[in-house]
Motif scaffolding. Structure first.
Motif, PDB file in Angstrom:
ATOM      1  N   GLU A 117       0.826  -1.212   0.000  1.00 50.86           N
ATOM      2  CA  GLU A 117       0.000   0.000   0.000  1.00 50.86           C
ATOM      3  C   GLU A 117       0.858   1.258   0.000  1.00 50.86           C
ATOM      4  O   GLU A 117       0.408   2.315  -0.439  1.00 50.86           O
ATOM      5  CB  GLU A 117      -0.932   0.011   1.221  1.00 50.86           C
ATOM      6  CG  GLU A 117      -2.006  -1.053   1.216  1.00 50.86           C
ATOM      7  CD  GLU A 117      -1.521  -2.342   1.870  1.00 50.86           C
ATOM      8  OE1 GLU A 117      -2.363  -3.226   2.071  1.00 50.86           O
ATOM      9  OE2 GLU A 117      -0.316  -2.455   2.170  1.00 50.86           O
ATOM     10  N   THR A 118       2.089   1.130   0.493  1.00 57.45           N
ATOM     11  CA  THR A 118       2.978   2.290   0.526  1.00 57.45           C
ATOM     12  C   THR A 118       3.340   2.770  -0.874  1.00 57.45           C
ATOM     13  O   THR A 118       3.843   3.889  -1.037  1.00 57.45           O
ATOM     14  CB  THR A 118       4.253   1.957   1.335  1.00 57.45           C
ATOM     15  OG1 THR A 118       4.920   3.161   1.703  1.00 57.45           O
ATOM     16  CG2 THR A 118       5.193   1.061   0.546  1.00 57.45           C
ATOM     17  N   THR A 120       1.043   2.889  -3.405  1.00 57.37           N
ATOM     18  CA  THR A 120      -0.176   3.221  -4.136  1.00 57.37           C
ATOM     19  C   THR A 120      -0.224   4.675  -4.589  1.00 57.37           C
ATOM     20  O   THR A 120       0.358   5.561  -3.979  1.00 57.37           O
ATOM     21  CB  THR A 120      -1.416   2.919  -3.278  1.00 57.37           C
ATOM     22  OG1 THR A 120      -1.285   3.552  -1.991  1.00 57.37           O
ATOM     23  CG2 THR A 120      -1.588   1.428  -3.082  1.00 57.37           C
ATOM     24  N   GLN A 148       2.671   8.615   2.437  1.00 55.45           N
ATOM     25  CA  GLN A 148       2.209   7.332   1.915  1.00 55.45           C
ATOM     26  C   GLN A 148       1.890   6.379   3.072  1.00 55.45           C
ATOM     27  O   GLN A 148       2.498   6.465   4.149  1.00 55.45           O
ATOM     28  CB  GLN A 148       3.277   6.707   1.020  1.00 55.45           C
ATOM     29  CG  GLN A 148       3.448   7.390  -0.329  1.00 55.45           C
ATOM     30  CD  GLN A 148       2.253   7.178  -1.237  1.00 55.45           C
ATOM     31  OE1 GLN A 148       1.383   8.039  -1.334  1.00 55.45           O
ATOM     32  NE2 GLN A 148       2.200   6.038  -1.895  1.00 55.45           N
ATOM     33  N   THR A 174       2.357  -7.926  -0.995  1.00 52.82           N
ATOM     34  CA  THR A 174       1.464  -7.328  -1.972  1.00 52.82           C
ATOM     35  C   THR A 174       0.055  -7.882  -1.685  1.00 52.82           C
ATOM     36  O   THR A 174      -0.303  -8.028  -0.531  1.00 52.82           O
ATOM     37  CB  THR A 174       1.951  -7.628  -3.393  1.00 52.82           C
ATOM     38  OG1 THR A 174       2.204  -9.036  -3.533  1.00 52.82           O
ATOM     39  CG2 THR A 174       3.252  -6.879  -3.670  1.00 52.82           C
ATOM     40  N   TYR A 196      -8.141  -8.662   0.806  1.00 53.20           N
ATOM     41  CA  TYR A 196      -8.644  -7.959  -0.358  1.00 53.20           C
ATOM     42  C   TYR A 196      -9.603  -8.772  -1.222  1.00 53.20           C
ATOM     43  O   TYR A 196     -10.699  -8.328  -1.551  1.00 53.20           O
ATOM     44  CB  TYR A 196      -7.481  -7.445  -1.208  1.00 53.20           C
ATOM     45  CG  TYR A 196      -6.806  -6.225  -0.613  1.00 53.20           C
ATOM     46  CD1 TYR A 196      -7.564  -5.158  -0.161  1.00 53.20           C
ATOM     47  CD2 TYR A 196      -5.423  -6.158  -0.498  1.00 53.20           C
ATOM     48  CE1 TYR A 196      -6.956  -4.043   0.382  1.00 53.20           C
ATOM     49  CE2 TYR A 196      -4.813  -5.038   0.045  1.00 53.20           C
ATOM     50  CZ  TYR A 196      -5.580  -3.982   0.480  1.00 53.20           C
ATOM     51  OH  TYR A 196      -4.986  -2.872   1.024  1.00 53.20           O
ATOM     52  N   TRP A 220      -2.205  -4.500  -9.483  1.00 51.19           N
ATOM     53  CA  TRP A 220      -1.610  -4.879  -8.202  1.00 51.19           C
ATOM     54  C   TRP A 220      -0.758  -6.142  -8.390  1.00 51.19           C
ATOM     55  O   TRP A 220      -1.127  -7.034  -9.157  1.00 51.19           O
ATOM     56  CB  TRP A 220      -2.700  -5.182  -7.168  1.00 51.19           C
ATOM     57  CG  TRP A 220      -3.003  -4.046  -6.242  1.00 51.19           C
ATOM     58  CD1 TRP A 220      -3.758  -2.945  -6.521  1.00 51.19           C
ATOM     59  CD2 TRP A 220      -2.562  -3.915  -4.890  1.00 51.19           C
ATOM     60  NE1 TRP A 220      -3.824  -2.129  -5.417  1.00 51.19           N
ATOM     61  CE2 TRP A 220      -3.099  -2.695  -4.404  1.00 51.19           C
ATOM     62  CE3 TRP A 220      -1.776  -4.693  -4.045  1.00 51.19           C
ATOM     63  CZ2 TRP A 220      -2.876  -2.249  -3.110  1.00 51.19           C
ATOM     64  CZ3 TRP A 220      -1.555  -4.245  -2.746  1.00 51.19           C
ATOM     65  CH2 TRP A 220      -2.089  -3.032  -2.295  1.00 51.19           C
ATOM     66  N   TYR A 335      -7.871   0.858  -1.356  1.00 48.67           N
ATOM     67  CA  TYR A 335      -6.552   0.807  -1.966  1.00 48.67           C
ATOM     68  C   TYR A 335      -6.590   0.070  -3.301  1.00 48.67           C
ATOM     69  O   TYR A 335      -5.667   0.195  -4.111  1.00 48.67           O
ATOM     70  CB  TYR A 335      -5.545   0.112  -1.044  1.00 48.67           C
ATOM     71  CG  TYR A 335      -5.085   0.978   0.106  1.00 48.67           C
ATOM     72  CD1 TYR A 335      -4.564   2.255  -0.115  1.00 48.67           C
ATOM     73  CD2 TYR A 335      -5.167   0.519   1.415  1.00 48.67           C
ATOM     74  CE1 TYR A 335      -4.148   3.050   0.939  1.00 48.67           C
ATOM     75  CE2 TYR A 335      -4.744   1.300   2.476  1.00 48.67           C
ATOM     76  CZ  TYR A 335      -4.240   2.566   2.231  1.00 48.67           C
ATOM     77  OH  TYR A 335      -3.823   3.350   3.279  1.00 48.67           O
ATOM     78  N   CYS A 338      -6.022   1.731  -6.749  1.00 48.26           N
ATOM     79  CA  CYS A 338      -4.687   2.291  -6.999  1.00 48.26           C
ATOM     80  C   CYS A 338      -3.814   1.267  -7.716  1.00 48.26           C
ATOM     81  O   CYS A 338      -4.162   0.097  -7.858  1.00 48.26           O
ATOM     82  CB  CYS A 338      -4.021   2.670  -5.681  1.00 48.26           C
ATOM     83  SG  CYS A 338      -4.992   3.760  -4.607  1.00 48.26           S
ATOM     84  N   ALA A 340      -0.146  -0.686  -7.507  1.00 51.16           N
ATOM     85  CA  ALA A 340       0.921  -1.070  -6.579  1.00 51.16           C
ATOM     86  C   ALA A 340       1.768  -2.116  -7.286  1.00 51.16           C
ATOM     87  O   ALA A 340       1.542  -3.324  -7.160  1.00 51.16           O
ATOM     88  CB  ALA A 340       0.348  -1.604  -5.275  1.00 51.16           C
TER      89      ALA A 340
END
Length: 375
Positions: A117-118, A120, A148, A174, A196, A220, A335, A338, A340
């Motif tokens: 997530e850092t 994204t 972030q 991830t 998720y 992702w 998230y 986004c 990643a």
């Protein structure tokens, strides 16, 4: 047989999806008899069950900062696997490790669970990103701002490492998938499901159709829970105190995935890449998938199971996202609008060999749907 305890491990998140899976592997580790494992638990009744399994259970929460500090001060290795442990808890653990260093002159190790997530962005599901982060590119990772997700905690650990009293290893999972198994799950002590994909499946079942953010163009990376845990075990093997008379041997992935019945020596990792602190970030990924592909797989599985008539996903409406009109899952999954994208280059350099691929990820959706239908 090993008779002397050589490594005290303090683990947080023992009842969680990742933490419980790591603990399960530590309990079946070839050198488990050389570990003294302590875990932090919120529920006293669960603590009793853990103690029956030979695990030292500490009853408390992540708000009990003195308790965290006290137990970190006794540890050779802290493994932080809780997604609710924020900056105050991290600082308390570091304070305990600093206290241990001041007392013994020994720098403990801190394996911390961060997350992709850092990485994204703000694509909102509309476009993919061409930026792919590498855990070997220290400058690229250092450029991530503290705004972030996870960065404040990650930077705090790196700063502590630079002071010399602790060696920090930051694992960035991830999109984790797959059902957790083992004695903790069997005893009802551990959450067996990831976050998720079950959220997206639950959302799809509630709205009667697979959903995505925007047009699902964002991407992702992903990793299976078994592969992820093998990375933690690789790091533990490398950093846990051991008897030099045991010698050294080449890394064997089979030992990580299927621990042998008798103790083996620690795996050998390339010391050039087994680093900590600023260079101690380790991504866990073995492929990537667009959210459109993921949503389409959910839609197909729903039609096959009789949960929907239209396999084509539709975009979550603004009302669904903002007011949780149908369910809480959408708000928890934000998230997933986004990008990643990353490469676990350093992790692979030290010997990590994940096996599960994007094909396995998509195949797992039917099982997640079945689990949701049964709950």
């Amino acid at each position: 047989m090993h008779s002397k305890i050589k490594a005290h491990i303090f683990l947080t998140g023992a009842t969680g999806y990742i933490g419980g899976s790591v603990l399960t592997r530590l309990l079946s580790h070839p050198r488990s008899e050389t570990f003294r494992i302590s875990v932090l638990l919120r529920a006293p009744e669960k603590a009793t069950q853990f103690r029956k399994m030979g695990i030292h259970a500490v009853v408390g929460t992540y708000e009990d900062l003195d308790l965290l500090r006290q137990h970190a001060a006794k540890a050779d290795i802290v493994i932080q696997c809780s997604d609710v442990a924020g900056l105050p808890a991290a600082k308390a653990l570091l304070d305990g490790l600093k206290e241990r260093y001041d007392r013994t002159g020994k720098a403990s190790s801190f394996i911390h669970t961060s997350g992709a997530e850092t990485l994204t962005d703000d694509s909102r599901g509309i476009h993919k990103s061409d930026t792919i982060f590498s855990d070997l590119d220290t400058a690229q990772l250092a450029s991530l701002p503290c705004t972030q997700p996870h960065r404040k905690v990650d930077r705090t650990l790196v700063d502590a490492d630079q002071q010399g009293y602790v060696k920090t290893y930051i694992v960035l999972p991830t999109m984790v998938y797959g059902k957790a198994v083992g004695p903790l799950v069997d005893a009802g002590l551990q959450n067996p499901r990831s976050r998720y994909i079950p959220q997206l499946v639950e959302a799809a079942l509630t709205r009667g159709r697979a959903g995505l953010f925007g047009n699902g163009a964002n991407i992702w990376c992903h990793v299976h829970i078994v592969d992820l845990v093998s990375l933690y075990i690789l790091l533990v093997d490398a950093i846990a105190p051991h008897d030099p008379s045991e010698g050294r041997s080449r890394s064997r992935q089979a030992d990580l995935d299927d621990p042998p019945s008798r103790p083996r020596t620690p795996v050998v990792l390339d010391p050039t890449y087994l680093t900590h602190g600023e260079q101690g970030f380790y991504f866990a990924e073995n492929g990537e998938v667009s959210m459109l592909t993921l949503a389409e797989a959910i839609g197909d599985a729903m039609v096959d199971a009789g949960n929907a008539t239209d396999p084509n996903p539709s975009s979550f409406t603004q009302e669904e996202v903002e007011t949780e009109q149908c369910y809480r899952w959408v708000a928890d999954s934000l998230y997933l609008d986004c990008n990643a994208r990353c490469k676990a280059d350093r992790a692979r350099k030290v010997g990590w060999k994940p096996k599960k691929t994007t094909k396995d990820l998509l195949a797992s959706i039917k099982q997640e749907l079945k689990s949701s239908n049964q709950s």
